[in-house]
Design a protein around this motif. Structure first.
Motif, PDB file in Angstrom:
ATOM      1  N   ASP A  42     -45.772 -21.626  50.856  1.00  0.00           N
ATOM      2  CA  ASP A  42     -45.408 -20.220  50.673  1.00  0.00           C
ATOM      3  C   ASP A  42     -46.283 -19.553  49.606  1.00  0.00           C
ATOM      4  N   MET A  43     -47.341 -20.245  49.196  1.00  0.00           N
ATOM      5  CA  MET A  43     -48.359 -19.755  48.252  1.00  0.00           C
ATOM      6  C   MET A  43     -47.925 -19.762  46.787  1.00  0.00           C
ATOM      7  N   ARG A  44     -46.739 -20.251  46.475  1.00  0.00           N
ATOM      8  CA  ARG A  44     -46.314 -20.343  45.073  1.00  0.00           C
ATOM      9  C   ARG A  44     -46.879 -21.609  44.438  1.00  0.00           C
ATOM     10  N   MET A  45     -47.272 -21.506  43.186  1.00  0.00           N
ATOM     11  CA  MET A  45     -47.715 -22.682  42.438  1.00  0.00           C
ATOM     12  C   MET A  45     -46.464 -23.437  41.980  1.00  0.00           C
ATOM     13  N   THR A  46     -46.444 -24.741  42.228  1.00  0.00           N
ATOM     14  CA  THR A  46     -45.260 -25.548  41.935  1.00  0.00           C
ATOM     15  C   THR A  46     -45.676 -26.918  41.424  1.00  0.00           C
ATOM     16  N   GLN A  47     -44.904 -27.467  40.512  1.00  0.00           N
ATOM     17  CA  GLN A  47     -45.171 -28.801  39.992  1.00  0.00           C
ATOM     18  C   GLN A  47     -44.917 -29.841  41.083  1.00  0.00           C
ATOM     19  N   VAL A  48     -45.810 -30.822  41.165  1.00  0.00           N
ATOM     20  CA  VAL A  48     -45.761 -31.813  42.238  1.00  0.00           C
ATOM     21  C   VAL A  48     -44.460 -32.615  42.233  1.00  0.00           C
ATOM     22  N   HIS A  49     -43.928 -32.935  41.078  1.00  0.00           N
ATOM     23  CA  HIS A  49     -42.688 -33.707  41.067  1.00  0.00           C
ATOM     24  C   HIS A  49     -41.535 -32.913  41.684  1.00  0.00           C
ATOM     25  N   ARG A  50     -41.555 -31.604  41.564  1.00  0.00           N
ATOM     26  CA  ARG A  50     -40.530 -30.767  42.197  1.00  0.00           C
ATOM     27  C   ARG A  50     -40.728 -30.745  43.716  1.00  0.00           C
ATOM     28  N   ILE A  51     -41.989 -30.655  44.154  1.00  0.00           N
ATOM     29  CA  ILE A  51     -42.299 -30.700  45.585  1.00  0.00           C
ATOM     30  C   ILE A  51     -41.817 -32.029  46.171  1.00  0.00           C
ATOM     31  N   ALA A  52     -42.121 -33.118  45.472  1.00  0.00           N
ATOM     32  CA  ALA A  52     -41.731 -34.446  45.947  1.00  0.00           C
ATOM     33  C   ALA A  52     -40.210 -34.579  46.026  1.00  0.00           C
ATOM     34  N   TRP A  53     -39.503 -34.108  45.006  1.00  0.00           N
ATOM     35  CA  TRP A  53     -38.042 -34.233  45.028  1.00  0.00           C
ATOM     36  C   TRP A  53     -37.482 -33.510  46.251  1.00  0.00           C
ATOM     37  N   GLU A  54     -37.932 -32.292  46.494  1.00  0.00           N
ATOM     38  CA  GLU A  54     -37.445 -31.524  47.649  1.00  0.00           C
ATOM     39  C   GLU A  54     -37.799 -32.207  48.961  1.00  0.00           C
ATOM     40  N   ALA A  55     -39.004 -32.725  49.077  1.00  0.00           N
ATOM     41  CA  ALA A  55     -39.440 -33.350  50.331  1.00  0.00           C
ATOM     42  C   ALA A  55     -38.682 -34.641  50.610  1.00  0.00           C
ATOM     43  N   TYR A  56     -38.556 -35.503  49.626  1.00  0.00           N
ATOM     44  CA  TYR A  56     -37.893 -36.784  49.841  1.00  0.00           C
ATOM     45  C   TYR A  56     -36.384 -36.656  49.964  1.00  0.00           C
ATOM     46  N   ASN A  57     -35.822 -35.591  49.424  1.00  0.00           N
ATOM     47  CA  ASN A  57     -34.376 -35.377  49.538  1.00  0.00           C
ATOM     48  C   ASN A  57     -34.018 -34.371  50.618  1.00  0.00           C
ATOM     49  N   ALA A  58     -35.026 -33.745  51.220  1.00  0.00           N
ATOM     50  CA  ALA A  58     -34.846 -32.780  52.321  1.00  0.00           C
ATOM     51  C   ALA A  58     -33.875 -31.664  51.972  1.00  0.00           C
ATOM     52  N   GLU A  59     -33.949 -31.200  50.746  1.00  0.00           N
ATOM     53  CA  GLU A  59     -33.123 -30.066  50.318  1.00  0.00           C
ATOM     54  C   GLU A  59     -33.759 -29.415  49.098  1.00  0.00           C
ATOM     55  N   PRO A  60     -33.448 -28.155  48.865  1.00  0.00           N
ATOM     56  CA  PRO A  60     -33.993 -27.487  47.679  1.00  0.00           C
ATOM     57  C   PRO A  60     -33.310 -27.984  46.411  1.00  0.00           C
ATOM     58  N   ILE A  61     -33.987 -27.780  45.308  1.00  0.00           N
ATOM     59  CA  ILE A  61     -33.400 -28.112  44.010  1.00  0.00           C
ATOM     60  C   ILE A  61     -32.307 -27.087  43.741  1.00  0.00           C
ATOM     61  N   PRO A  62     -31.077 -27.534  43.482  1.00  0.00           N
ATOM     62  CA  PRO A  62     -29.991 -26.581  43.241  1.00  0.00           C
ATOM     63  C   PRO A  62     -30.278 -25.670  42.046  1.00  0.00           C
ATOM     64  N   GLU A  63     -29.842 -24.441  42.160  1.00  0.00           N
ATOM     65  CA  GLU A  63     -30.027 -23.471  41.088  1.00  0.00           C
ATOM     66  C   GLU A  63     -29.400 -23.982  39.802  1.00  0.00           C
ATOM     67  N   GLY A  64     -30.117 -23.807  38.718  1.00  0.00           N
ATOM     68  CA  GLY A  64     -29.619 -24.225  37.408  1.00  0.00           C
ATOM     69  C   GLY A  64     -29.975 -25.656  37.046  1.00  0.00           C
ATOM     70  N   LEU A  65     -30.595 -26.400  37.979  1.00  0.00           N
ATOM     71  CA  LEU A  65     -30.974 -27.776  37.687  1.00  0.00           C
ATOM     72  C   LEU A  65     -32.492 -27.914  37.668  1.00  0.00           C
ATOM     73  N   ILE A  66     -32.942 -28.940  36.991  1.00  0.00           N
ATOM     74  CA  ILE A  66     -34.366 -29.257  36.937  1.00  0.00           C
ATOM     75  C   ILE A  66     -34.549 -30.686  37.431  1.00  0.00           C
ATOM     76  N   VAL A  67     -35.799 -31.040  37.727  1.00  0.00           N
ATOM     77  CA  VAL A  67     -36.119 -32.410  38.127  1.00  0.00           C
ATOM     78  C   VAL A  67     -36.657 -33.128  36.895  1.00  0.00           C
ATOM     79  N   MET A  68     -35.970 -34.199  36.515  1.00  0.00           N
ATOM     80  CA  MET A  68     -36.334 -34.956  35.320  1.00  0.00           C
ATOM     81  C   MET A  68     -37.022 -36.259  35.726  1.00  0.00           C
ATOM     82  N   HIS A  69     -37.880 -36.763  34.845  1.00  0.00           N
ATOM     83  CA  HIS A  69     -38.570 -38.030  35.066  1.00  0.00           C
ATOM     84  C   HIS A  69     -37.868 -39.127  34.260  1.00  0.00           C
ATOM     85  N   THR A  70     -37.370 -40.151  34.935  1.00  0.00           N
ATOM     86  CA  THR A  70     -36.790 -41.277  34.200  1.00  0.00           C
ATOM     87  C   THR A  70     -37.879 -42.115  33.549  1.00  0.00           C
ATOM     88  N   CYS A  71     -39.123 -41.999  34.053  1.00  0.00           N
ATOM     89  CA  CYS A  71     -40.262 -42.763  33.533  1.00  0.00           C
ATOM     90  C   CYS A  71     -40.965 -42.033  32.380  1.00  0.00           C
TER      91      CYS A  71
END
Length: 98
Positions: A42-71
């Motif tokens: 959709d032409m928006r710049m996005t962090q790869v870990h967020r793209i990966a989370w959405e793709a592997y979970n087949a859903e958008p990141i819920p509003e108000g939450l972030i994707v954290m790295h356990t590593c």
């Protein structure tokens, strides 16, 4: 809207997979904060870990939450290392880990 598979394919083809359980880091450059950022379908710049989370979970990141790295590796997009949390969760995680 979850990201489409073609951007995930772009990321995966630019990645040398490591042993099971290790970080997945693409050969794309990181930004000044240590994150890999790409242009989505959709032409928006996005962090790869967020793209990966959405793709592997087949859903958008819920509003108000972030994707954290356990590593704690900002360039990692291994879905086993990504969890959802709040900004407060992320701060507490950083404090706990020192």
């Amino acid at each position: 809207m979850p990201c489409k598979r073609n951007i995930l394919h772009r990321i995966e083809t630019a990645t040398e997979r490591q042993a099971d359980g290790e970080c997945w880091v693409s050969s794309y450059a990181t930004n000044q904060h240590g994150y890999v950022v790409l242009r989505r379908d959709d032409m928006r710049m996005t962090q790869v870990h967020r793209i990966a989370w959405e793709a592997y979970n087949a859903e958008p990141i819920p509003e108000g939450l972030i994707v954290m790295h356990t590593c704690d590796n900002r360039a990692c997009f291994n879905p086993e290392h990504l969890v959802l949390g709040t900004y407060q969760d992320n701060i507490l995680d950083a404090i706990t880990k020192g």
